[in-house]
Each structure stands twice: as structure tokens, then as C-alpha cells.
Enzyme design. Structure first.
Site, PDB file in Angstrom:
ATOM      1  N   HIS A   1       0.838  -1.203   0.000  1.00  0.00           N
ATOM      2  CA  HIS A   1       0.000   0.000   0.000  1.00  0.00           C
ATOM      3  C   HIS A   1       0.875   1.257   0.000  1.00  0.00           C
ATOM      4  O   HIS A   1       1.255   1.772   1.053  1.00  0.00           O
ATOM      5  CB  HIS A   1      -0.898  -0.055   1.258  1.00  0.00           C
ATOM      6  CG  HIS A   1      -1.914   1.044   1.343  1.00  0.00           C
ATOM      7  ND1 HIS A   1      -3.238   0.807   1.630  1.00  0.00           N
ATOM      8  CD2 HIS A   1      -1.805   2.384   1.199  1.00  0.00           C
ATOM      9  CE1 HIS A   1      -3.893   1.955   1.657  1.00  0.00           C
ATOM     10  NE2 HIS A   1      -3.048   2.932   1.400  1.00  0.00           N
TER      11      HIS A   1
ATOM     12  N   HIS B   1       1.109   4.960  -2.304  1.00  0.00           N
ATOM     13  CA  HIS B   1       0.533   5.775  -3.384  1.00  0.00           C
ATOM     14  C   HIS B   1       1.636   6.435  -4.196  1.00  0.00           C
ATOM     15  O   HIS B   1       2.532   7.067  -3.630  1.00  0.00           O
ATOM     16  CB  HIS B   1      -0.373   6.861  -2.802  1.00  0.00           C
ATOM     17  CG  HIS B   1      -1.563   6.322  -2.086  1.00  0.00           C
ATOM     18  ND1 HIS B   1      -2.805   6.221  -2.671  1.00  0.00           N
ATOM     19  CD2 HIS B   1      -1.703   5.810  -0.841  1.00  0.00           C
ATOM     20  CE1 HIS B   1      -3.655   5.694  -1.802  1.00  0.00           C
ATOM     21  NE2 HIS B   1      -3.009   5.427  -0.680  1.00  0.00           N
TER      22      HIS B   1
ATOM     23  N   HIS C   1      -9.796   1.385   0.574  1.00  0.00           N
ATOM     24  CA  HIS C   1      -9.462   2.128   1.798  1.00  0.00           C
ATOM     25  C   HIS C   1     -10.736   2.199   2.631  1.00  0.00           C
ATOM     26  O   HIS C   1     -11.735   2.790   2.183  1.00  0.00           O
ATOM     27  CB  HIS C   1      -9.059   3.561   1.477  1.00  0.00           C
ATOM     28  CG  HIS C   1      -7.682   3.725   0.929  1.00  0.00           C
ATOM     29  ND1 HIS C   1      -7.295   3.270  -0.307  1.00  0.00           N
ATOM     30  CD2 HIS C   1      -6.587   4.319   1.467  1.00  0.00           C
ATOM     31  CE1 HIS C   1      -6.028   3.589  -0.506  1.00  0.00           C
ATOM     32  NE2 HIS C   1      -5.566   4.221   0.555  1.00  0.00           N
TER      33      HIS C   1
ATOM     34  N   GLU D   1     -10.342   3.678   7.939  1.00  0.00           N
ATOM     35  CA  GLU D   1      -9.128   4.438   8.272  1.00  0.00           C
ATOM     36  C   GLU D   1      -9.564   5.603   9.166  1.00  0.00           C
ATOM     37  O   GLU D   1      -9.206   5.648  10.338  1.00  0.00           O
ATOM     38  CB  GLU D   1      -8.449   4.947   6.991  1.00  0.00           C
ATOM     39  CG  GLU D   1      -7.181   5.742   7.240  1.00  0.00           C
ATOM     40  CD  GLU D   1      -6.573   6.302   5.952  1.00  0.00           C
ATOM     41  OE1 GLU D   1      -7.234   6.261   4.901  1.00  0.00           O
ATOM     42  OE2 GLU D   1      -5.428   6.801   6.013  1.00  0.00           O
TER      43      GLU D   1
ATOM     44  N   HIS E   1      -5.889  -0.084   5.446  1.00  0.00           N
ATOM     45  CA  HIS E   1      -5.983   0.381   6.847  1.00  0.00           C
ATOM     46  C   HIS E   1      -6.945  -0.497   7.657  1.00  0.00           C
ATOM     47  O   HIS E   1      -6.515  -1.432   8.314  1.00  0.00           O
ATOM     48  CB  HIS E   1      -6.363   1.872   6.937  1.00  0.00           C
ATOM     49  CG  HIS E   1      -5.437   2.766   6.187  1.00  0.00           C
ATOM     50  ND1 HIS E   1      -4.271   3.228   6.725  1.00  0.00           N
ATOM     51  CD2 HIS E   1      -5.489   3.255   4.918  1.00  0.00           C
ATOM     52  CE1 HIS E   1      -3.646   3.989   5.825  1.00  0.00           C
ATOM     53  NE2 HIS E   1      -4.361   4.003   4.723  1.00  0.00           N
TER      54      HIS E   1
ATOM     55  N   ASP F   1       2.404   4.086   2.805  1.00  0.00           N
ATOM     56  CA  ASP F   1       1.281   4.902   2.342  1.00  0.00           C
ATOM     57  C   ASP F   1       1.723   6.072   1.462  1.00  0.00           C
ATOM     58  O   ASP F   1       1.521   6.023   0.255  1.00  0.00           O
ATOM     59  CB  ASP F   1       0.440   5.383   3.544  1.00  0.00           C
ATOM     60  CG  ASP F   1      -1.021   5.603   3.211  1.00  0.00           C
ATOM     61  OD1 ASP F   1      -1.432   5.261   2.090  1.00  0.00           O
ATOM     62  OD2 ASP F   1      -1.763   6.118   4.077  1.00  0.00           O
TER      63      ASP F   1
HETATM   64 NI    NI Z   1      -3.605   4.899   1.267  1.00  0.00          NI
END
Ligand code: NI
Length: 312
Positions: free
Chosen positions: A16, A18, A166, A169, A190, A248
Site C-alpha cells: 500500500h 501511493h 481504503h 481508516e 488500513h 502509504d
Molecule cells: Ni492509502
């Protein structure tokens, strides 16, 4: 002995991360300069002062960080061209750094009209680097056209495109429930607030659902309480859940993956064996085709000094 080296030095699986949260500041400045786009600063240090941070902010304040630099990166390309160029970059990176890199295309919660195109791009490039669809953005905004996301995920399921979401979270456990029941998620990004619904949590443990945990991110976005000893990762570890650690958005969180491992070791008491197990779990839950997944697992077994336990 190689088998005794700490996990920090060994190959790891990160599920995970981005792309738009992982760009080098130098690259941002290069393109801002080239394209004559004025940013808040024109030096690496200056840019990082605006973009990266070390103390918790609200989730909305975190999301606003992207606005400081994305104008320099996002260009006049079609979504199709973007995916094609990212694929090319990932292939070059795989070759140059001997790693395996695959992409997941994200729908955005506040942009339901994009989702149909996102799933079409997943289908078009499924044999070329793209492995799955995701849904990201602020879970707390109400999305009037959620059906667009649902339709995209139905299409993904129908076409055998892998699915992660997602959820949980900053949003409540009901968002995780929706991800699992309606979007048919195979992994949860998450998912911290799953723990607030013991029935759902038990169900996901039974299903061996993979949780993509990002501890440092969860601290800086205020998703979890600031006491790492009480982080959801601790309960997931104690319950032998299926999870792994990811960074992340390393640019914004001023981190690398090792930062999350160090936190888990220092504040949550994770052991070397637990780090190894979570990487094997991550490899088993990754979205590579089965043969490539097996190869990856074997590479890990070898790197961790484990006897090959898979049937070949
Ligand atoms: Ni994310």
C-alpha cells in the site's frame, strides 16, 4: 549468518503505497521549473516544509498537502496515457532495481464519475502492470453517487480484476462492512476501525482478510490514537490476523517503509519472526498471478534463510 540479519536489511513486500505520495521533491521541482508552474517554494527544503510533516493533522489537512505539488506533476495527459507511462516507469524500475512493482488504479470517493473509466483502464492494462482497483479519499464525505463506485467494483469482480478498498481508516466500521459486502474487497486498506465491530472483526479474521496497515501514516492523519502501544496493529498481531505494514505516502510523511517497521519494533514489540511472517502474509495476499506469487514467496523464503517449505 544471513538468516540473523534484521528485517530492515532484507527484502520486504509493501502492498500500500501511493505513487502521488512517493515522488521525490527534486522531481517535483524539476517539472515545476520545466513547466513554469509556481509552487510555494523552489528548493527541496522549502518544498518539504510545506508538503511533509511530523505532527498529526486532520485527514482533510493531510489530503490538502497533495494540492501543494500535484499541479507540477499532473499534466495534460489522458488517464490512459498516464497509466501507460506509469507502467513504463514501473517496468524500468523493476529492471534497474531488481524489484517487482505492480500498480493498482484508484477510484476516488469524491469523484464517482471517474470510476467507470478506472475499471476500464484496469481491464485494458491488466496484463501490463495493473493488477487491481482501489477506492481512496475521504471516507467521511457523503457520496451521493456511491452506485458509480459499486458498478465499477461489480465490473471488476465480473472481469476477475482484484479489489482492495481504503476503509475504516478515518471512517467507521460500517465503511469496512460496505467494502466487504458490497464492493467485495479482497483486502482492506488500513481498516483500523474494524475493531469497533467485534462481529465484523471476527468475520474478517475467519475469512483471512488482509489488512494493509500503515502505522506512521495513521499517526500523522490522526486515524489512530498517538499511543503506538495501543495501535490496532497490536491486536491484529495478538490475534494472528493477516496483515502487513506499508508506508502509504512516504513523501508527505517524511518516511520510508523501515520507519513503520522501527515503530512496530520499538513501541509494539514486534519480533523478527513476526516481521517475517507478515511479509509472507503480504506475498500470499498480493495480487500477482499465482505463478509469480509462488516465485516471490520462494525469493522471500530464500532471503529469510528459511527452508523451502512449499511443495514445488
Ligand atoms: Ni492509502
Amino acid at each position: 549468518m544471513e538468516g540473523k540479519l534484521p528485517i530492515f536489511e532484507k527484502p520486504k513486500v509493501e502492498l500500500h503505497v501511493h505513487l502521488d505520495g512517493s515522488i521525490k521533491p527534486e522531481t517535483i521541482l524539476h517539472y515545476a521549473n520545466k513547466r513554469q508552474i509556481k509552487l510555494l517554494a523552489d528548493t527541496v527544503e522549502g518544498l518539504l516544509q510545506h508538503v511533509a510533516y511530523k505532527e498529526p493533522l486532520s485527514f482533510t489537512e493531510f489530503l490538502a498537502k497533495f494540492n501543494h505539488y500535484m499541479p507540477a506533476i499532473a499534466g495534460d495527459l489522458s488517464p490512459d496515457e498516464v497509466v501507460r507511462l506509469v507502467n513504463q516507469g514501473l517496468r524500468e524500475g523493476e529492471r534497474d532495481f531488481s524489484v517487482k512493482a505492480r500498480s493498482i488504479l484508484c477510484c476516488m470517493r469524491h469523484m464517482p464519475n471517474w470510476s467507470a473509466e478506472v475499471v476500464e483502464l484496469c481491464k485494458k492494462y491488466r496484463n501490463d502492470t495493473v493488477v487491481a482497483i482501489d477506492l481512496a479519499g475521504d471516507e467521511l464525505i457523503s457520496c451521493e453517487a456511491f452506485s458509480r463506485h459499486r458498478e465499477a467494483y461489480e465490473e471488476a469482480l465480473k472481469c476477475g480484476i482484484h479489489r482492495t478498498v481504503h476503509a475504516g481508516e478515518v471512517g467507521p466500521s460500517s465503511v469496512v462492512r460496505e467494502a466487504v459486502d458490497i464492493l467485495k474487497a479482497e483486502r482492506i486498506g488500513h481498516g483500523y476501525r474494524t475493531l469497533e465491530d467485534p462481529v465484523l472483526y471476527k468475520e474478517l479474521l475467519d475469512k483471512n482478510m488482509h489488512f494493509e496497515l500503515c502505522p506512521w501514516s495513521s499517526y500523522l492523519t490522526s486515524s489512530c490514537c498517538s499511543d503506538f502501544t495501543k495501535h490496532p496493529a497490536v491486536q491484529l498481531r495478538n490475534d494472528k490476523a493477516n496483515y502487513s505494514l506499508s508506508s502509504d505516502d512516504p513523501l508527505i510523511f517524511g518516511s520510508t517503509l523501515n520507519k513503520d517497521y522501527k515503530l512496530a519494533k520499538k513501541y509494539m514489540g514486534f519480533t523478527e519472526e513476526e516481521f517475517i511472517q507478515m511479509n509472507i502474509n503480504a506475498a500470499q495476499s498480493c495480487f500477482l498471478p499465482e505463478t509469480e506469487k509462488k516465485e516471490l514467496l520462494n525469493q522471500l523464503y530464500e532471503a529469510y534463510g528459511m527452508i523451502l517449505s512449499t511443495e514445488l
